[in-house]
Design an enzyme around this catalytic site. Structure first.
Site, PDB file in Angstrom:
ATOM      1  N   ASN A   8       0.841  -1.187   0.000  1.00 33.51           N
ATOM      2  CA  ASN A   8       0.000   0.000   0.000  1.00 33.51           C
ATOM      3  C   ASN A   8       0.884   1.247   0.000  1.00 33.51           C
ATOM      4  OD1 ASN A   8      -2.415   1.507   0.105  1.00 33.51           O
ATOM      5  ND2 ASN A   8      -3.351  -0.051   1.406  1.00 33.51           N
ATOM      6  N   HIS A  46      23.888   0.496  11.934  1.00 32.28           N
ATOM      7  CA  HIS A  46      25.024   1.361  12.271  1.00 32.28           C
ATOM      8  C   HIS A  46      25.712   0.809  13.506  1.00 32.28           C
ATOM      9  CE1 HIS A  46      23.569   4.346   9.404  1.00 32.28           C
ATOM     10  NE2 HIS A  46      22.366   4.033   9.851  1.00 32.28           N
ATOM     11  N   THR A  73      11.718  -6.411  16.116  1.00 36.97           N
ATOM     12  CA  THR A  73      13.149  -6.386  16.415  1.00 36.97           C
ATOM     13  C   THR A  73      13.781  -7.763  16.375  1.00 36.97           C
ATOM     14  OG1 THR A  73      12.739  -6.596  18.786  1.00 36.97           O
ATOM     15  CG2 THR A  73      12.879  -4.351  17.891  1.00 36.97           C
ATOM     16  N   ARG A  98       5.700  -8.432  20.144  1.00 44.90           N
ATOM     17  CA  ARG A  98       5.658  -9.677  20.907  1.00 44.90           C
ATOM     18  C   ARG A  98       4.460 -10.502  20.432  1.00 44.90           C
ATOM     19  NH1 ARG A  98       8.593  -6.710  24.128  1.00 44.90           N
ATOM     20  NH2 ARG A  98       9.447  -7.152  26.122  1.00 44.90           N
TER      21      ARG A  98
END
Length: 184
Positions: free
Chosen positions: A80, A110, A160, A175
Site C-alpha cells: 500500500n 550502524h 526487532t 511480541r
C-alpha cells in the site's frame, strides 16, 4: 560488483559514499521519481527496472528504496501507499505478502560505538518475509529479521526479532499475541 558493494551485501562495514553505491542510489532515485509521479502506479514497467525481482507486485506510490536491486518479490505481493524499503542488504518477500501503508523494512544498521558512527561506518543485515504474511500499517521491520510464512504483524509494531511461522505479533517491541499457532 566492487568491494564496497560486496562488503555491504555481506553485512560488513562499508563506505556508503563509494562511487558505485552512489551511482546505484542515483539510478534508484531517478526511477522512484518517475514511478512516484504516476497515478496509482500506472507505469509498472519502471518497477521491473528498479527491483531485483518484481514478479508483478502491486506497489502503490509513493515507494522509497535505497537501491531497489536488492529487493525481491514473490508472486502476488501487494504494498500500500508510502512504504520504505532500505535495501543495503537483501529484502526477500515470499508469495502473496500483503503490506499496509507506511510500512518500513530496514536492512541498514550502524555501529553501536559513537566513534565508528562518526567515521561514517555502516552495515546491513538482510530481511526475509515468508509466503502469505500480512504486515499492518505503519509497522517497522528492523535489520536481520525473518518473518515466517503465514505470520501477521500488527499495525504499528516494531519487529526487532524473528517472527515464527503462523504467529501474530504486535507492539513495541513486537511480541506474540493471542493463542500460539499450531506447529507445522
Amino acid at each position: 560488483m566492487g568491494p564496497a558493494r560486496r562488503a555491504m551485501l555481506a553485512g560488513l562495514p562499508y563506505d556508503p559514499e563509494d562511487a558505485e553505491l552512489t551511482a546505484l542510489r542515483r539510478r534508484a532515485q531517478a526511477l522512484m521519481r518517475a514511478y512516484n509521479a504516476t497515478i496509482d502506479g500506472e507505469d509498472r514497467s519502471l518497477l521491473s527496472d528498479l527491483l531485483g525481482t518484481w514478479n508483478g507486485a502491486v506497489i502503490r506510490p509513493p515507494f522509497h528504496v535505497d537501491y531497489g536491486v536488492h529487493i525481491h518479490f514473490g508472486p502476488g505481493c501487494f504494498l500500500n501507499y508510502g512504504c520504505v524499503f532500505l535495501d543495503v542488504a537483501e529484502i526477500r518477500l515470499g508469495a502473496r505478502v500483503q503490506v499496509g501503508p507506511m510500512v518500513q523494512v530496514l536492512t541498514a544498521d550502524h555501529p553501536r560505538e559513537a566513534h565508528r558512527r562518526a567515521a561514517g561506518e555502516e552495515s546491513g543485515r538482510p530481511v526475509a518475509i515468508g509466503d502469505d504474511v500480512w504486515i499492518g500499517a505503519g509497522a517497522l521491520i528492523l535489520p536481520g529479521v525473518t518473518i515466517g510464512a503465514g505470520a501477521i504483524v500488527g499495525a504499528g509494531a516494531v519487529v526487532t526479532r524473528d517472527v515464527a511461522a503462523g504467529a501474530t505479533v504486535a507492539g513495541n517491541p513486537a511480541r506474540p499475541i493471542g493463542p500460539k499457532a499450531p506447529p507445522g
